[in-house]
Design a protein around this motif. Structure first.
Motif, PDB file in Angstrom:
ATOM      1  N   LEU A  16       0.870  -1.174   0.000  1.00 31.98           N
ATOM      2  CA  LEU A  16       0.000   0.000   0.000  1.00 31.98           C
ATOM      3  C   LEU A  16       0.904   1.220   0.000  1.00 31.98           C
ATOM      4  CD1 LEU A  16      -2.752   1.420   0.304  1.00 31.98           C
ATOM      5  CD2 LEU A  16      -2.426   1.243   2.785  1.00 31.98           C
ATOM      6  N   GLY A  17       0.767   2.070  -1.002  1.00 31.49           N
ATOM      7  CA  GLY A  17       1.557   3.298  -1.071  1.00 31.49           C
ATOM      8  C   GLY A  17       0.770   4.456  -0.512  1.00 31.49           C
ATOM      9  N   VAL A  18       1.404   5.222   0.373  1.00 26.48           N
ATOM     10  CA  VAL A  18       0.781   6.389   0.985  1.00 26.48           C
ATOM     11  C   VAL A  18       1.656   7.599   0.673  1.00 26.48           C
ATOM     12  CG1 VAL A  18       0.034   7.452   3.150  1.00 26.48           C
ATOM     13  CG2 VAL A  18      -0.142   4.964   2.853  1.00 26.48           C
ATOM     14  N   PHE A  19       1.052   8.637   0.094  1.00 31.33           N
ATOM     15  CA  PHE A  19       1.771   9.845  -0.294  1.00 31.33           C
ATOM     16  C   PHE A  19       1.118  11.055   0.353  1.00 31.33           C
ATOM     17  CE2 PHE A  19       2.027   6.761  -3.673  1.00 31.33           C
ATOM     18  CZ  PHE A  19       3.375   6.759  -4.004  1.00 31.33           C
ATOM     19  N   ASN A  20       1.927  11.927   0.933  1.00 29.42           N
ATOM     20  CA  ASN A  20       1.450  13.192   1.484  1.00 29.42           C
ATOM     21  C   ASN A  20       2.353  14.288   0.951  1.00 29.42           C
ATOM     22  OD1 ASN A  20      -0.681  12.336   3.368  1.00 29.42           O
ATOM     23  ND2 ASN A  20       0.991  11.262   4.380  1.00 29.42           N
ATOM     24  N   THR A  21       1.757  15.309   0.365  1.00 33.27           N
ATOM     25  CA  THR A  21       2.542  16.417  -0.162  1.00 33.27           C
ATOM     26  C   THR A  21       2.026  17.734   0.398  1.00 33.27           C
ATOM     27  OG1 THR A  21       1.139  16.648  -2.114  1.00 33.27           O
ATOM     28  CG2 THR A  21       3.061  15.223  -2.316  1.00 33.27           C
ATOM     29  N   LEU A  22       2.943  18.656   0.570  1.00 40.18           N
ATOM     30  CA  LEU A  22       2.607  19.991   1.033  1.00 40.18           C
ATOM     31  C   LEU A  22       3.558  20.948   0.321  1.00 40.18           C
ATOM     32  CD1 LEU A  22       1.112  21.882   3.075  1.00 40.18           C
ATOM     33  CD2 LEU A  22       3.041  21.460   4.613  1.00 40.18           C
ATOM     34  N   ALA A  23       3.038  22.031  -0.221  1.00 38.35           N
ATOM     35  CA  ALA A  23       3.886  22.987  -0.922  1.00 38.35           C
ATOM     36  C   ALA A  23       3.355  24.399  -0.715  1.00 38.35           C
ATOM     37  CB  ALA A  23       3.935  22.665  -2.411  1.00 38.35           C
ATOM     38  N   PHE A  24       4.294  25.333  -0.672  1.00 38.00           N
ATOM     39  CA  PHE A  24       3.977  26.758  -0.605  1.00 38.00           C
ATOM     40  C   PHE A  24       4.777  27.451  -1.695  1.00 38.00           C
ATOM     41  CE2 PHE A  24       3.532  25.209   3.744  1.00 38.00           C
ATOM     42  CZ  PHE A  24       2.246  25.638   4.048  1.00 38.00           C
ATOM     43  N   TYR A  25       4.170  28.455  -2.328  1.00 42.43           N
ATOM     44  CA  TYR A  25       4.830  29.156  -3.417  1.00 42.43           C
ATOM     45  C   TYR A  25       4.479  30.623  -3.345  1.00 42.43           C
ATOM     46  CZ  TYR A  25       6.282  30.315  -8.165  1.00 42.43           C
ATOM     47  OH  TYR A  25       6.916  30.860  -9.238  1.00 42.43           O
ATOM     48  N   THR A  26       5.476  31.452  -3.543  1.00 41.78           N
ATOM     49  CA  THR A  26       5.224  32.880  -3.641  1.00 41.78           C
ATOM     50  C   THR A  26       6.097  33.457  -4.753  1.00 41.78           C
ATOM     51  OG1 THR A  26       5.083  34.979  -2.435  1.00 41.78           O
ATOM     52  CG2 THR A  26       6.938  33.527  -1.897  1.00 41.78           C
ATOM     53  N   GLN A  27       5.573  34.469  -5.437  1.00 41.72           N
ATOM     54  CA  GLN A  27       6.285  35.085  -6.554  1.00 41.72           C
ATOM     55  C   GLN A  27       5.837  36.529  -6.664  1.00 41.72           C
ATOM     56  OE1 GLN A  27       6.954  32.995 -10.401  1.00 41.72           O
ATOM     57  NE2 GLN A  27       5.470  34.463 -11.163  1.00 41.72           N
ATOM     58  N   ASP A  28       6.757  37.400  -7.076  1.00 47.45           N
ATOM     59  CA  ASP A  28       6.410  38.805  -7.232  1.00 47.45           C
ATOM     60  C   ASP A  28       7.204  39.404  -8.388  1.00 47.45           C
ATOM     61  OD1 ASP A  28       5.117  41.194  -6.693  1.00 47.45           O
ATOM     62  OD2 ASP A  28       6.445  41.753  -5.049  1.00 47.45           O
ATOM     63  N   MET A  29       6.560  40.293  -9.125  1.00 48.05           N
ATOM     64  CA  MET A  29       7.212  41.071 -10.184  1.00 48.05           C
ATOM     65  C   MET A  29       7.482  42.450  -9.602  1.00 48.05           C
ATOM     66  SD  MET A  29       8.284  41.344 -13.388  1.00 48.05           S
ATOM     67  CE  MET A  29       7.426  40.285 -14.531  1.00 48.05           C
ATOM     68  N   ILE A  30       8.739  42.846  -9.629  1.00 50.46           N
ATOM     69  CA  ILE A  30       9.140  44.141  -9.085  1.00 50.46           C
ATOM     70  C   ILE A  30       9.496  45.058 -10.259  1.00 50.46           C
ATOM     71  CG2 ILE A  30      10.803  45.340  -7.614  1.00 50.46           C
ATOM     72  CD1 ILE A  30      11.213  42.553  -6.230  1.00 50.46           C
ATOM     73  N   THR A  31       8.899  46.222 -10.304  1.00 47.07           N
ATOM     74  CA  THR A  31       9.181  47.189 -11.358  1.00 47.07           C
ATOM     75  C   THR A  31      10.112  48.247 -10.798  1.00 47.07           C
ATOM     76  OG1 THR A  31       7.018  46.813 -12.354  1.00 47.07           O
ATOM     77  CG2 THR A  31       8.158  48.838 -12.978  1.00 47.07           C
ATOM     78  N   PHE A  32      11.324  48.323 -11.359  1.00 43.87           N
ATOM     79  CA  PHE A  32      12.300  49.328 -10.936  1.00 43.87           C
ATOM     80  C   PHE A  32      12.119  50.627 -11.708  1.00 43.87           C
ATOM     81  CE2 PHE A  32      14.547  45.244 -10.211  1.00 43.87           C
ATOM     82  CZ  PHE A  32      14.626  45.318  -8.835  1.00 43.87           C
ATOM     83  N   SER A  33      11.804  50.496 -12.980  1.00 47.25           N
ATOM     84  CA  SER A  33      11.563  51.654 -13.842  1.00 47.25           C
ATOM     85  C   SER A  33      10.707  51.165 -15.006  1.00 47.25           C
ATOM     86  CB  SER A  33      12.884  52.240 -14.352  1.00 47.25           C
ATOM     87  OG  SER A  33      13.498  51.352 -15.274  1.00 47.25           O
ATOM     88  N   GLU A  34      10.417  52.030 -15.943  1.00 47.16           N
ATOM     89  CA  GLU A  34       9.627  51.624 -17.095  1.00 47.16           C
ATOM     90  C   GLU A  34      10.354  50.572 -17.934  1.00 47.16           C
ATOM     91  OE1 GLU A  34       7.707  54.038 -20.686  1.00 47.16           O
ATOM     92  OE2 GLU A  34       7.310  54.948 -18.707  1.00 47.16           O
ATOM     93  N   GLN A  35      11.679  50.565 -17.865  1.00 47.45           N
ATOM     94  CA  GLN A  35      12.468  49.636 -18.673  1.00 47.45           C
ATOM     95  C   GLN A  35      12.943  48.395 -17.926  1.00 47.45           C
ATOM     96  OE1 GLN A  35      15.684  52.050 -20.165  1.00 47.45           O
ATOM     97  NE2 GLN A  35      14.524  52.633 -21.982  1.00 47.45           N
TER      98      GLN A  35
END
Length: 121
Positions: A16-35
């Protein structure tokens, strides 16, 4: 070549195979200037796997794999019609996602991959 046979009605394995998964993810786009923009992210994975052997005399196997997977990218947009980027990421693939635990593979470490990408549009 003669292969060994099991007695009728006697299974060679019963797991009998038992699997438990847990994940957290975070991401952000940072704008320094128009370019100039940067993309930063990180993912945390916890992957637990257990194989319960249900035939007497066989041991149960288990393992837990955890990993941080970072991601970073930089974009330069000199005009609205063009952009250039570079990105890097690291990923994690636990061995248990590919096959069940057995005595001959229970100690295999997860696979890790580094990916670097450069592009333009």
């Amino acid at each position: 070549l003669t292969l060994p046979r099991q007695a009728p009605g006697t299974p060679g394995t019963s797991n009998l195979g038992v699997f438990n998964t847990l994940a957290f993810y975070t991401q952000d786009m940072i704008t320094f200037s128009e370019q100039w923009k940067a993309l930063l992210g990180v993912r945390y994975d916890n992957f637990q796997q257990e194989t319960q052997n249900r035939i007497a005399g066989q041991r149960n196997l288990s393992r837990t794999d955890t990993a941080w997977s970072p991601r970073a990218g930089l974009v330069w947009q000199p005009s609205k019609a063009q952009s250039y980027y570079v990105s890097w990421s690291k990923s994690f693939q636990p061995s248990g996602e590919a096959f069940a635990l057995a005595a001959n593979n229970a100690d295999l470490a997860p696979e890790t991959t580094n990916n670097t990408e450069v592009g333009a549009k």
